[in-house]
Design an enzyme around this catalytic site. Structure first.
Site, PDB file in Angstrom:
ATOM      1  N   LEU A 201       0.864  -1.197   0.000  1.00  0.00           N
ATOM      2  CA  LEU A 201       0.000   0.000   0.000  1.00  0.00           C
ATOM      3  C   LEU A 201       0.894   1.238   0.000  1.00  0.00           C
ATOM      4  CD1 LEU A 201      -2.992   0.943   0.523  1.00  0.00           C
ATOM      5  CD2 LEU A 201      -2.533   0.660   2.938  1.00  0.00           C
ATOM      6  N   HIS A 202       0.790   2.069  -1.005  1.00  0.00           N
ATOM      7  CA  HIS A 202       1.634   3.270  -0.986  1.00  0.00           C
ATOM      8  C   HIS A 202       1.075   4.446  -1.791  1.00  0.00           C
ATOM      9  CE1 HIS A 202       2.756   1.539  -4.884  1.00  0.00           C
ATOM     10  NE2 HIS A 202       3.095   2.763  -5.223  1.00  0.00           N
TER      11      HIS A 202
END
Ligand code: UD1
Ligand code: UDP
Length: 350
Positions: A201-202
């Site tokens: 997740l980024h």
């Protein structure tokens, strides 16, 4: 023939590995690393394990706001281009390094080659969407991974020198799959095959919004299975800023970002993959692992239409429903035959 390749972020190193290998059979390649990613596990590790040639220039630009980061890249890339006078500048994907490379070259009338051209999310709030559109429109040779990408370009009247060559990330998976089998990442972390879900997740569209991050983390808290999360430094910093403590998530194992071979093994042996990454959505599909995408839309529409991927955004209930449901893709290969890099190198050198 002299080609200058501009790379700077993790997914670009992985894409450059197969292309560089093929391109060097046909042309002189000079690699410029912008320095957008600089931690060992976000940069050097990929050069070492994937045998990517050492960059000829390292611009050390580092992190910053979009304008500052892209502007500094532009200044230094221009200097390199003026000195080297290449025949082409080659860029990958949709990061600030991509845009800076394309813009610097176009202004100097050096032809631009864009690999992974034609992708669209139709959401201009994403920095990546702006970078892609701008890059495609100043490019002279556009290598698309899918028919969808070709159609997107056609809709913007880009039809000249546009080629569907398949996806270089598929080349990378096929080339490295056997090597990844030797990874000891599961054993090192006490994990069992299919005994965990993998998380990455980024994206700014999630990490810049504390409410979205709270909702996503709330879903993670309610998942009754080990979760393994090689955390991107951006996300780590943002969560600290929001005061969200990952120690409150019972089944979660947070680890440092891992190398590509460890990542391929983690992906292959996961029960499901939860991600907002473009590259990881595709890898889940190539490896036939069900994917839950923490975004409202995707550029990789084939992964959804062939039922290997579901879009859930940051909605806690939708995330849980997708994680708890059974689905397998009716896998059709929409991403080429694993020879993309060779087709690209042949076309460039014609
Ligand atoms: C960038 C790309 C994104 C891509 C992602 C791949 C843009 C606009 N975004 O996002 O499209 O999906 O790379 O991973 O180009 N940081 C470190 N160490 C590093 C790198 C970053 O600590 O080695 C931290 C810094 O706090 C930095 C933040 O991460 O401010 C964001 O880095 P940046 O390169 O600006 O964007 P990404 O979120 O990595
Ligand atoms: N990746 C990796 N280690 C990690 C996380 C991701 O090697 O800890 C790889 C992943 O397998 C894929 C690429 O990085 O090949 C995707 O990059 P990222 O998710 O950073 O960017 P995006 O594809 O969303 O632009």
């Amino acid at each position: 023939m002299k080609v200058i390749t501009i790379i700077g972020a993790r997914p670009q190193f992985i894409k450059a590995a197969p292309v560089s290998r093929e391109l060097r059979k046909k042309a002189e390649e000079i690699i410029v690393h912008t320095g957008q990613h600089y931690d060992k596990n976000m940069s050097d590790i990929f050069f070492e394990e994937l045998n990517i040639p050492k960059p000829d220039y390292h611009l050390n630009v580092g992190s910053g706001s979009h304008g500052k980061q892209t502007g500094e890249m532009l200044i230094h890339i221009e200097e390199v281009l003026l000195k080297e006078e290449p025949n082409y500048v080659l860029v990958y994907g949709d990061t600030n390094s991509t845009l800076a490379g394309a813009l610097a070259a176009a202004k100097l009338h050096i032809p631009v080659i864009h690999i992974e051209a034609g992708l669209r999310s139709f959401n201009k709030k994403m920095p990546e969407e702006v970078n892609r559109i701008m890059t495609d429109h100043v490019s002279d040779m556009l290598f698309c991974p899918t028919d969808t990408a070709i159609n997107n370009l056609q809709n913007e009247n880009l039809t000249h020198n546009v080629f569907n060559v398949g996806d270089v990330m598929y080349d990378a998976v096929l080339y490295n799959q056997k090597l990844a089998a030797d990874s000891r990442i599961l054993e090192n972390h006490g994990l069992e095959s299919k005994g965990y879900h993998l998380i990455t997740l980024h994206r700014a569209e999630n990490t810049d919004y504390p409410e979205k991050m709270k909702n996503i983390i709330e879903a993670f808290k309610q998942i009754d299975k080990t979760l393994v999360w090689p955390i991107h430094p951006r996300t780590k910093h943002k969560l600290e800023g929001y005061g969200i403590d990952l120690n409150d998530v019972p089944n979660l194992k947070v680890i440092e970002p891992v190398g590509y071979l460890d990542m391929l093994r983690l992906e292959s042996e996961a029960e499901k993959i939860l991600t907002d990454s473009g590259g990881v959505q595709k890898e889940a599909y190539f490896l036939k692992i069900p994917c839950v995408t923490l975004r409202e839309e995707t550029e990789w529409v084939e992964t959804v239409s062939y039922k290997g991927n579901v879009l859930v955004g940051s909605d806690t209930d939708k995330i849980l429903a997708a994680v708890n449901s059974e689905y397998t893709s009716n896998y059709e290969n929409a991403f080429g035959d694993g020879q993309s890099a060779r087709y690209i190198a042949e076309r460039i050198s014609q």
